[in-house]
Scaffold this active site. Structure first.
Site, PDB file in Angstrom:
ATOM      1  N   ASP A   1       1.027  -8.869  18.966  1.00  0.00           N
ATOM      2  CA  ASP A   1       0.681  -8.798  20.386  1.00  0.00           C
ATOM      3  C   ASP A   1      -0.459  -7.821  20.655  1.00  0.00           C
ATOM      4  O   ASP A   1      -1.104  -7.885  21.702  1.00  0.00           O
ATOM      5  CB  ASP A   1       1.910  -8.386  21.205  1.00  0.00           C
ATOM      6  CG  ASP A   1       3.057  -9.372  21.071  1.00  0.00           C
ATOM      7  OD1 ASP A   1       2.772 -10.580  20.985  1.00  0.00           O
ATOM      8  OD2 ASP A   1       4.226  -8.950  21.048  1.00  0.00           O
TER       9      ASP A   1
ATOM     10  N   ALA B   1       0.829  -1.200   0.000  1.00  0.00           N
ATOM     11  CA  ALA B   1       0.000   0.000   0.000  1.00  0.00           C
ATOM     12  C   ALA B   1       0.865   1.251   0.000  1.00  0.00           C
ATOM     13  O   ALA B   1       0.569   2.231  -0.704  1.00  0.00           O
ATOM     14  CB  ALA B   1      -0.931  -0.013   1.210  1.00  0.00           C
TER      15      ALA B   1
ATOM     16  N   GLU C   1       1.345 -15.881  27.536  1.00  0.00           N
ATOM     17  CA  GLU C   1       2.732 -16.281  27.828  1.00  0.00           C
ATOM     18  C   GLU C   1       3.316 -15.465  28.984  1.00  0.00           C
ATOM     19  O   GLU C   1       2.800 -14.432  29.344  1.00  0.00           O
ATOM     20  CB  GLU C   1       3.600 -16.088  26.573  1.00  0.00           C
ATOM     21  CG  GLU C   1       3.656 -14.673  26.055  1.00  0.00           C
ATOM     22  CD  GLU C   1       4.512 -14.512  24.799  1.00  0.00           C
ATOM     23  OE1 GLU C   1       5.355 -15.369  24.522  1.00  0.00           O
ATOM     24  OE2 GLU C   1       4.315 -13.519  24.074  1.00  0.00           O
TER      25      GLU C   1
ATOM     26  N   THR D   1       2.328  -5.618  14.886  1.00  0.00           N
ATOM     27  CA  THR D   1       2.698  -6.556  15.955  1.00  0.00           C
ATOM     28  C   THR D   1       1.520  -7.446  16.295  1.00  0.00           C
ATOM     29  O   THR D   1       0.402  -6.972  16.490  1.00  0.00           O
ATOM     30  CB  THR D   1       3.166  -5.838  17.233  1.00  0.00           C
ATOM     31  OG1 THR D   1       3.075  -6.757  18.329  1.00  0.00           O
ATOM     32  CG2 THR D   1       2.290  -4.640  17.569  1.00  0.00           C
TER      33      THR D   1
ATOM     34  N   GLY E   1     -12.398 -20.853  24.271  1.00  0.00           N
ATOM     35  CA  GLY E   1     -11.988 -21.475  25.522  1.00  0.00           C
ATOM     36  C   GLY E   1     -12.952 -21.220  26.647  1.00  0.00           C
ATOM     37  O   GLY E   1     -13.805 -20.330  26.564  1.00  0.00           O
TER      38      GLY E   1
ATOM     39  N   ASN F   1       6.324  -1.264  19.561  1.00  0.00           N
ATOM     40  CA  ASN F   1       6.696  -0.152  20.429  1.00  0.00           C
ATOM     41  C   ASN F   1       8.191   0.176  20.379  1.00  0.00           C
ATOM     42  O   ASN F   1       8.581   1.339  20.297  1.00  0.00           O
ATOM     43  CB  ASN F   1       6.299  -0.494  21.869  1.00  0.00           C
ATOM     44  CG  ASN F   1       6.296   0.708  22.763  1.00  0.00           C
ATOM     45  OD1 ASN F   1       5.709   1.724  22.404  1.00  0.00           O
ATOM     46  ND2 ASN F   1       6.965   0.634  23.894  1.00  0.00           N
TER      47      ASN F   1
END
Lengths: 316, 316, 316, 316
Positions: free
Chosen positions: D126, D21, D221, D124, D185, D102
């Site tokens: 995360d 893009a 984690e 990311t 879950g 970050n």
């Protein structure tokens, strides 16, 4: 020793795995290996590139063919083939591996008669070569077909409806047959065991009456006008249903483990055959063993799948 | 004739395809067929259900086992097995099909000696039964492993890094071996051909020096402490790398076409064997043909994969 | 308080996730919850079942709808709707959640006027409801379309060819638009911005001349005769190309994370609205916030996607 | 105007869509665009390549990053950054787009203060940047996690067992939270709402007693020693269960439609910001609108997900 490899005709998943295996084992055997771009056209136009380990790095998992492919009418003529031989001589290439279907093998056979050692590798999703149990690409496409059918079943069972699914195969019913054997459909019609419109209606009606309302009817391409078939069933059984042609998405996608393994084993054999001075032979797999046969013993007509059709009687 | 089917030990993709095939062909042969829930435990507890067409409708594509499975210590004892036989007699079931791995077959063999005709179907992703080329579930797991490795390669090639990937297999290296043969990794260590830490370092270093910086090292579970291996390589080659254990996701998922077909063919044979009055035999596939062997001829020790390991030399 | 839920019209992935959320949050709020089978037909026929936690166990990830769906002409008539109301009264159900598209909402609106509190949840892969940014099912189908296109690209780039891909959407171009925005195609025509045959040829020719030989032309269904379009381009540009209709496989499959989350949030809101005594409202999402609007403010005509079409200019 | 783009830190699916893009819209705006290889290291080493349409052809669907990425300690020091600025000046590049998390933004902020116009794009898996609802890569990884869990559920439900699944996220619980919201879950523990071992046991025991025997416990984690947690539960509840760490396969794979769209929109905005002479800003999405904020307003600590955690109460 310098050898070449080209992919020709329709692409099939696993072609890249075969290219990788050929390049790796050629280098292992101290050969120089060249890739011909765009099938026989590349031979005529002299479009060749040197291949090495990095050329085939991480390609085993890619669909299509990195060497590109084409259908090449010029190669059908003697003049075109002469140019191809000239190119090979110019590059001092004495052996050529051709990855494709029956049409591509015919071309390879002619090159063989012009003095180039040629070996064929069967790459076609149609699985329509009678000398080998499996062609490279067939298992991947079969998985794709079954995945598509699984999606269609979500809708079928939500609506208690039936869908006709047309799969590829040209004149060979293997994709339809194996899809049905694997539990992908309830009714199946192939060139090898063609059902009439009324046969299909009868089977479908029996299923519906027994409470099985969501059915998949698998048919091989080129057998029927799917819209006519749909209309016929709808009118005769007074139901509403649907038809869908899976189409070109069946050719692509990352190759399955089976196709990657098959391509690897076959690629190694093809190089070995050239090393041994063989020509005019196609590599295949029969009874889980890699084999090779003379091009002239290859046929796309006679598909003996008696056992499989007997199984169908029990499994549908 | 009344027969039963149970799934035992670890689940494997394709078990449902086998259950479907057994039920369909049992009914085709005019048998009554019962499903035992939760493996041998269901036999002891009398947890059986009648199966018919609708019980197996659209299950061929589902992972796991609809009959559920378990490991059952009570069945290891004579007392437990006596209860199992009592249940079968109560249900007037004279033949039993057991779908599982080596441990499950041991149980089936003992039932056979107690007068119940038993037939085994090999369902295990480890592919660790020597009498058959393939077990039901292996091809699906192999595809899952290759799919996971493909994802890991995205990161590896973005970072020019190497990753150790530990795959399942118990004491059998087939998952690792076939993954590598299929082009899923550059370095491989299996119980059948174990590399030392230094062997691995040497091969990896050679690759890195030749310009191949993103490598996959495939190892079979239970062979090494993966963190120690990672640390050893990092220290010796002065690089940063990673290790990952694929873990339990390898067991699940919708079965592949190959496993669905294999399960179908094997299921039909199992029913045929019971029809013929056979007992104490396990169904397998060898050289693309469905076979059956006596339980006592089954071994999980001797995996002869010479040809495949020779191929590895050329393909890695 | 007793409420019901039904799925109506074409199925969409994520419907089961919505059913799960409705059941879970109804029970959380001490309501009794009933599932109506087969859409409005089930209301007329009194085909309802009590739902509890175990009814929705592990269904969030399943395609289709476990409650089944249908199109029900009888419900179009006042007499049918009266029967539906009678059923609901018989079951003492005072609130009904309807999961479907525009047609289903029209029915819900009429029930609301007959005194049944009704709330709509937008479940349609076409994304053709103007009051909400996203309908349940759209994201999954978009992913399926992009996956199919990825497969087709394998063949396109192997052959240096162009393929026309027809996707679903009824009269709404969102599936085509978002597929192109996501990089799934080079040329796109939708009902909202329709290209002429010549426009398409011009763009394609420009691409080919600039060296981009494998192109995907994405079109929404019902706009063109795809075979005529293919023939027109082939004749005008003197190339060989292909066309494929993705068809019914676009509806099915396991829902995406986005659709599962969206369905979860919307389902909770629908129950809350019934708790609050609301009726005649449809739940949606706008600017990442769950909203609800009056049924009469819903329109399928006016799709304002100006920003997206401007983006297209930059991204194609 | 000449601009550059680099990818830094961990790779994320959709980075290639963003690169595409940026390149497309840069060229649309008559800019010249350069790709920096291997993150900040490439800036220091002067490893830049000119990008054009063909550089980004068919990359939108690829995982990882074609520009490669790295972590670069040298860039942490002033000296390294000075070299980077020199490189940019040598190439006459006045604006730089940095795609990462970050840590990468901290580097970009420093470059900005050295006079290079820099814009950040959040890439990311995360999702740990508080200024944006979604980071590029998060949706794909969420789908991957749900797909893995679906496989694990096959085994869980076959064995009536529970599995602990550890997912990525560093110090951010979004992957776990959204997986649970989507129905992946039954029990979930995140840094934002951490459960004690006893909390987990209590919830699990409640589920088992109510008949829900196959459970998924999702944890982020770095929170627990998963083996200790497993052992603790097994001992306390006297059950046998399993734990699995999904690991590095979560990073890779073809990006989802959502990530491809998000990357497309964000990439266009980044180029526009450079055109407008902006610097030191990061692009995000909030409430479905593309936004940009000053680097100094970015925080990875404060994740306000109140609404989502309230939803959890109803949906688990």
């Amino acid at each position: 020793m310098r050898i070449g490899i080209l992919t020709s005709g329709g692409d099939a998943p696993g072609m890249n795995s075969a290219i990788r295996a050929v390049v790796k084992s050629a280098i292992y055997n101290n050969m120089k290996i060249f890739g011909v771009k765009c099938g026989y056209r590349g031979l005529i136009e002299g479009n060749l590139i040197k291949l090495n380990f990095s050329s085939v790095d991480n390609i085993a998992e890619k669909g299509g063919t990195v060497l590109k492919t084409s259908r090449c009418p010029e190669f059908m003529k003697e003049d075109g083939r002469k140019k191809a031989v000239d190119t090979l001589k110019k590059f001092q290439i004495s052996g050529l591996i051709v990855l494709g279907g029956n049409g591509s093998f015919k071309g390879a056979e002619k090159l063989s008669k012009l003095g180039i050692n040629t070996i064929g590798l069967p790459g076609t999703i149609d699985n329509d070569l009678n000398y080998t149990n499996y062609c490279i690409g067939f298992d991947t496409t079969l998985n794709t077909v079954l995945d598509c059918i699984k999606r269609i079943k979500d809708t079928n069972s939500s609506h208690d409806k039936t869908t006709i699914v047309e799969v590829m195969g040209r004149y060979c019913g293997d994709l339809a047959l194996y899809s049905a054997l694997a539990g992908g459909g309830e009714i199946i019609s192939t060139p090898e065991r063609k059902l009439s419109f009324d046969d299909i209606c009868e089977k479908l009606n029996k299923n519906i009456l027994s409470g099985k309302k969501d059915n998949i009817i698998i048919i091989t391409e080129r057998m029927y006008d799917i819209e006519k078939l749909q209309k016929y069933i709808e009118d005769k059984l007074n139901i509403s249903m649907r038809g869908t042609v899976l189409g070109f998405l069946q050719r692509g996608g990352s190759p399955s483990a089976f196709d990657r393994l098959l391509a690897g084993k076959m690629g190694v054999r093809a190089v070995q055959l050239l090393l041994d001075g063989c020509t005019g032979r196609a590599v295949g797999i029969r009874d889980n063993k890699i084999i090779d046969v003379d091009f002239k013993d290859i046929d796309i007509e006679n598909h003996n799948k008696k056992l499989e059709y007997e199984l169908l009687n029990m499994l549908l």
